[in-house]
Design a protein around this motif. Structure first.
Motif, mmCIF file in Angstrom:
data_model
loop_
_atom_site.group_PDB
_atom_site.id
_atom_site.type_symbol
_atom_site.label_atom_id
_atom_site.label_comp_id
_atom_site.label_asym_id
_atom_site.label_seq_id
_atom_site.Cartn_x
_atom_site.Cartn_y
_atom_site.Cartn_z
ATOM 1 N N TYR A 523 0.706 -1.264 -0.060
ATOM 2 C CA TYR A 523 0.014 -0.096 -0.125
ATOM 3 C C TYR A 523 0.967 1.140 -0.089
ATOM 4 C CZ TYR A 523 -3.049 3.767 2.435
ATOM 5 O OH TYR A 523 -3.683 4.899 2.599
ATOM 6 N N PHE A 524 0.327 2.180 -0.986
ATOM 7 C CA PHE A 524 1.331 3.428 -0.848
ATOM 8 C C PHE A 524 0.187 4.536 -0.968
ATOM 9 C CE2 PHE A 524 3.288 -0.168 -3.288
ATOM 10 C CZ PHE A 524 4.523 0.237 -2.823
ATOM 11 N N SER A 525 0.741 5.682 -0.372
ATOM 12 C CA SER A 525 0.169 7.045 -0.379
ATOM 13 C C SER A 525 1.123 8.091 -0.339
ATOM 14 C CB SER A 525 -1.066 7.072 0.772
ATOM 15 O OG SER A 525 -1.559 8.398 0.597
ATOM 16 N N PRO A 526 1.115 8.817 -1.407
ATOM 17 C CA PRO A 526 2.427 9.997 -1.355
ATOM 18 C C PRO A 526 1.849 11.189 -0.475
ATOM 19 C CG PRO A 526 1.280 10.027 -3.483
ATOM 20 C CD PRO A 526 0.633 8.985 -2.837
ATOM 21 N N GLY A 527 0.713 11.154 0.010
ATOM 22 C CA GLY A 527 -0.008 12.225 0.517
ATOM 23 C C GLY A 527 -0.169 13.471 -0.450
ATOM 24 N N LEU A 528 -1.079 14.689 -0.060
ATOM 25 C CA LEU A 528 -1.382 15.543 -1.115
ATOM 26 C C LEU A 528 0.066 16.402 -1.238
ATOM 27 C CD1 LEU A 528 -4.710 16.811 0.650
ATOM 28 C CD2 LEU A 528 -4.436 15.296 -1.275
ATOM 29 N N ASN A 529 -0.231 17.164 -2.570
ATOM 30 C CA ASN A 529 1.020 17.826 -2.852
ATOM 31 C C ASN A 529 1.456 19.125 -1.956
ATOM 32 O OD1 ASN A 529 2.932 18.829 -4.622
ATOM 33 N ND2 ASN A 529 1.617 19.609 -6.175
ATOM 34 N N HIS A 530 0.295 19.610 -1.556
ATOM 35 C CA HIS A 530 0.662 20.956 -0.507
ATOM 36 C C HIS A 530 1.072 22.040 -1.276
ATOM 37 C CE1 HIS A 530 -1.140 18.870 2.951
ATOM 38 N NE2 HIS A 530 -0.294 18.039 3.034
ATOM 39 N N GLY A 531 0.764 22.440 -2.326
ATOM 40 C CA GLY A 531 1.358 23.480 -3.232
ATOM 41 C C GLY A 531 2.881 23.366 -3.625
ATOM 42 N N GLY A 532 3.200 22.158 -3.713
ATOM 43 C CA GLY A 532 4.827 21.729 -4.152
ATOM 44 C C GLY A 532 5.495 21.307 -2.930
ATOM 45 N N LYS A 533 5.013 21.548 -1.661
ATOM 46 C CA LYS A 533 5.802 21.219 -0.355
ATOM 47 C C LYS A 533 5.858 19.863 -0.305
ATOM 48 C CE LYS A 533 4.241 25.317 2.391
ATOM 49 N NZ LYS A 533 3.848 25.661 3.513
ATOM 50 N N ASN A 534 5.055 19.144 -1.051
ATOM 51 C CA ASN A 534 5.282 17.510 -0.707
ATOM 52 C C ASN A 534 5.000 16.840 -2.184
ATOM 53 O OD1 ASN A 534 5.321 14.967 0.637
ATOM 54 N ND2 ASN A 534 3.136 14.695 0.226
ATOM 55 N N SER A 535 5.941 17.462 -3.057
ATOM 56 C CA SER A 535 5.863 17.054 -4.323
ATOM 57 C C SER A 535 6.780 16.088 -4.735
ATOM 58 C CB SER A 535 6.228 18.269 -5.323
ATOM 59 O OG SER A 535 7.585 18.657 -5.307
ATOM 60 N N ALA A 536 7.693 15.416 -3.829
ATOM 61 C CA ALA A 536 8.750 14.461 -4.215
ATOM 62 C C ALA A 536 7.974 13.147 -4.370
ATOM 63 C CB ALA A 536 9.777 14.255 -3.236
ATOM 64 N N PRO A 537 8.231 12.174 -5.300
ATOM 65 C CA PRO A 537 7.428 11.130 -5.305
ATOM 66 C C PRO A 537 7.961 9.848 -4.331
ATOM 67 C CG PRO A 537 9.292 11.110 -6.632
ATOM 68 C CD PRO A 537 9.240 12.405 -6.136
ATOM 69 N N LEU A 538 6.940 8.944 -4.053
ATOM 70 C CA LEU A 538 7.405 7.754 -3.314
ATOM 71 C C LEU A 538 8.177 6.894 -4.292
ATOM 72 C CD1 LEU A 538 4.534 6.856 -1.170
ATOM 73 C CD2 LEU A 538 6.670 7.879 -0.297
ATOM 74 N N ILE A 539 9.346 6.290 -4.206
ATOM 75 C CA ILE A 539 9.994 5.553 -4.984
ATOM 76 C C ILE A 539 10.478 4.229 -4.607
ATOM 77 C CG2 ILE A 539 11.939 5.220 -6.452
ATOM 78 C CD1 ILE A 539 12.488 8.430 -6.268
ATOM 79 N N ILE A 540 9.842 3.172 -5.129
ATOM 80 C CA ILE A 540 10.186 1.790 -4.890
ATOM 81 C C ILE A 540 11.342 1.440 -5.423
ATOM 82 C CG2 ILE A 540 9.490 -0.632 -5.308
ATOM 83 C CD1 ILE A 540 6.490 0.162 -5.867
ATOM 84 N N SER A 541 12.473 1.136 -4.482
ATOM 85 C CA SER A 541 13.926 1.136 -4.656
ATOM 86 C C SER A 541 14.382 -0.342 -4.538
ATOM 87 C CB SER A 541 14.748 2.072 -3.755
ATOM 88 O OG SER A 541 14.192 3.283 -3.756
ATOM 89 N N PRO A 542 15.153 -0.686 -5.485
ATOM 90 C CA PRO A 542 15.971 -2.083 -5.440
ATOM 91 C C PRO A 542 16.662 -2.236 -4.130
ATOM 92 C CG PRO A 542 17.166 -0.761 -6.920
ATOM 93 C CD PRO A 542 15.824 0.113 -6.464
ATOM 94 N N VAL A 543 16.746 -3.222 -3.422
ATOM 95 C CA VAL A 543 17.573 -3.398 -2.139
ATOM 96 C C VAL A 543 18.785 -3.416 -2.461
ATOM 97 C CG1 VAL A 543 18.034 -4.945 -0.189
ATOM 98 C CG2 VAL A 543 15.564 -4.815 -1.190
ATOM 99 N N ASN A 544 19.803 -2.823 -1.703
ATOM 100 C CA ASN A 544 21.198 -2.646 -1.838
ATOM 101 C C ASN A 544 21.712 -3.580 -0.776
ATOM 102 O OD1 ASN A 544 23.787 -2.161 -2.228
ATOM 103 N ND2 ASN A 544 23.907 -0.132 -0.903
ATOM 104 N N HIS A 545 21.975 -4.932 -1.249
ATOM 105 C CA HIS A 545 22.736 -5.892 -0.342
ATOM 106 C C HIS A 545 24.067 -5.835 -0.197
ATOM 107 C CE1 HIS A 545 18.918 -8.505 -0.726
ATOM 108 N NE2 HIS A 545 18.991 -8.157 -1.908
ATOM 109 N N THR A 546 24.487 -5.466 1.112
ATOM 110 C CA THR A 546 25.749 -5.343 1.198
ATOM 111 C C THR A 546 26.169 -6.285 2.565
ATOM 112 O OG1 THR A 546 25.251 -3.957 3.306
ATOM 113 C CG2 THR A 546 25.729 -2.728 1.201
#
Length: 547
Positions: A523-546
């Motif tokens: 489940y994902f919710s990026p939240g409201l944009n709030h006039g650009g304050k929250n414009s960054a996206p949620l990004i599903i990232s590959p796992v960095n196995h160290t």
């Protein structure tokens, strides 16, 4: 006669009516032979008196007399058969309890080889031979030996049950087909036997397959138990190692605290001992001076007193001790500083522990992509299905049952109904977001309350600095740093949903004791944009196995 009987075939000793060896054989005028009882009963039943074999009609009923020659030949044949049976009986198996015995054997009963549905008798190998060699007996129906041969006879018509009524699913005789089963679907017993036998063989194969599957399942369960045991042993060993290290750290900090306090006390005691020693020495000097003063003061010798007074009046060789004192050492803050140091050490140990734990759950990484059919119309999804953010324009999309219409949410395409899975989401530069897993049947229309009772296991960031576990009431989360990347781990069977700060290798929150009975979706919710304050996206990232 014995040699002569050997030249005759067994068929010549059979009555064509009962198909058995002659008993009191008689001859009809046409020259055919029958058992006296058989031909008599035959003529008693039939109105017309005729030969059952050639059908010649006799106007008057012939007077029958036993043919002694044929009778002797039949007796000789019976004797020969009995001798042969006696000589071979030792080679055959004696009937045991539960086995069908031969009904012809006298004395020791041998094991029956076949049962005859015409004679309604069971025969051993020796007594079965006539049925295998004599043409009349060869027409009899033989089956594997069975008890209760009477059950093969129709109780209503006293005839052999040689047919099967498929309509009523029962065995019937020929006469039954002319009465109760006249219009029914009737087939020969053997035909239905082959059908049912094939069905039984198929059923047996299916049963064996089911048995094999269950054996494999048992092996799978045993393997799972063994893996669980290995995992439990490994976890116990790791736990013992971790808590032993923590215990040693606590004990070491405690010992250091005690040593520090005792060292301060030893310094205080040593300083006090020095002062006391000096003071005792001065007291000794003063006592000696006091004795001299007292002795001089009692002298009557004027000259001696005046001469000695000057040396005594010079004063004792002592120091001014009015400012000498021992101040107890200050212990305030000693324990606090020791606990703070211990906390720092334990935090390092816990951080190492979480790093190991995080690496372990990262092994269950799954590929998760966003499902555009579930996304709110104001959400903007990347072409690869890995990013989502809130837009200011509501797109014209079909209002399908899967789509969220009020809350700016989106689900993943992939579902999970067993095992463990893990994925990571970048939340950098965001002021609001919601992440977690939900069950398939959640409400997707109107306002939604995120709680485990409603099928949501999520955490969120609100107002840029307020982290909560979405329960009722909400649980406020106190984090040392703001996560830039969140890891989500689910153990379906264990009922566990955990969230990790990936960069800090720290556990954020865990839902435990969950009961999952449906498919789960990320489940994902990026939240409201709030006039650009929250414009960054949620990004599903590959796992960095160290390592």
């Amino acid at each position: 006669m014995s040699a002569a009987s050997c030249l005759l075939t067994e068929d010549q000793f059979l009555c064509s009516i009962c198909l058995d060896v002659f008993t009191d054989p008689v001859s009809t005028p046409c020259g055919h032979n029958f058992c006296k009882t058989c031909i008599t009963e035959h003529w008693n039943i039939n109105v017309q008196c005729q030969c059952p074999y050639c059908k010649e009609v006799f106007n008057t009923r012939p007077e029958l007399r036993v043919n002694t020659f044929i009778s002797e030949m039949a007796a000789q044949f019976r004797q020969s058969a009995q001798q042969k049976a006696s000589s071979s009986s030792s080679e055959q198996q004696v009937s045991k309890p539960g086995e069908v015995p031969c009904e012809v054997c006298t004395g020791t009963k041998l094991k029956a080889l076949k049962s005859c549905l015409v004679c309604l008798a069971s025969y051993c190998e020796t007594h079965l031979e006539p049925h295998l060699t004599m043409s009349g007996l060869k027409r009899h129906q033989l089956i594997d030996p069975v008890e209760n041969l009477e059950g093969w006879i129709c109780t209503k018509h006293d005839k052999l049950l040689e047919l099967f009524c498929k309509t009523d699913q029962m065995c019937v005789c020929m006469f039954c087909t002319y009465s109760d089963h006249k219009t029914h679907d009737v087939v020969p017993l053997k035909e239905e036997y082959e059908v049912k036998k094939a069905e039984l063989e198929k059923t047996e194969a299916e049963i064996q397959q089911m048995i094999q599957k269950r054996r494999l399942k048992i092996q799978e369960i045993k393997s799972s138990v063994e893996l669980s045991k290995e995992g439990a042993d490994r976890e116990i060993a790791d736990g013992i190692q971790v808590f032993t290290a923590l215990k040693e750290s606590v004990e070491r900090s405690q010992a250091e605290l005690i040593d520090t306090i005792k060292e301060k006390q030893r310094k205080t005691e040593k300083q006090a001992e020095g002062f006391i020693k000096e003071l005792e020495q001065e007291i000794s000097e003063l006592k000696k001076r006091s004795a001299e003063v007292e002795q001089l003061s009692q002298s009557e010798d004027h000259l001696h007193l005046l001469q000695s007074f000057l040396s005594l009046n010079a004063g004792p060789p002592t120091k001014n001790r009015t400012d000498v004192s021992i101040r107890p050492p200050s212990y305030e803050g000693t324990v606090v500083r020791a606990v703070a140091q211990l906390e720092e050490t334990l935090n390092d140990e816990i951080t190492n522990l979480f790093e190991v734990e995080l690496k372990r759950v990262q092994q269950y990484e799954v590929d998760v992509t966003l499902d555009p059919d579930t996304g709110h119309p104001e959400l903007i999804l990347s072409d690869d299905g890995k990013q989502v953010k809130h837009g200011d324009v509501k797109k014209n999309l079909p209002d399908n049952p899967e789509r969220f219409d009020t809350c700016v949410n989106v689900l993943a395409k992939q579902s999970f109904s067993s095992g463990r899975f893990y994925y990571e989401v970048q939340v950098e530069e965001k002021t609001d977001w919601y992440l977690g897993v939900v069950r398939e049947s959640i409400n997707r229309k109107g306002q939604i309350t995120l709680t485990p009772q409603n099928g949501h296991w999520t955490i969120c960031l609100r107002n840029d600095n307020e982290y909560n576990a979405c329960t009722y009431p909400a649980v406020r989360l106190s984090l040392k740093s703001q996560p830039q990347k969140v890891g989500v781990f689910v153990d379906y069977e264990e009922g566990l949903v955990s969230f990790y700060d990936v960069d800090a290798a720290a556990l954020i929150y865990s839902f435990t004791g969950c009961s999952f009975t449906e498919k789960l979706y990320a489940y994902f919710s990026p939240g409201l944009n709030h006039g650009g304050k929250n414009s960054a996206p949620l990004i599903i990232s590959p796992v960095n196995h160290t390592e």
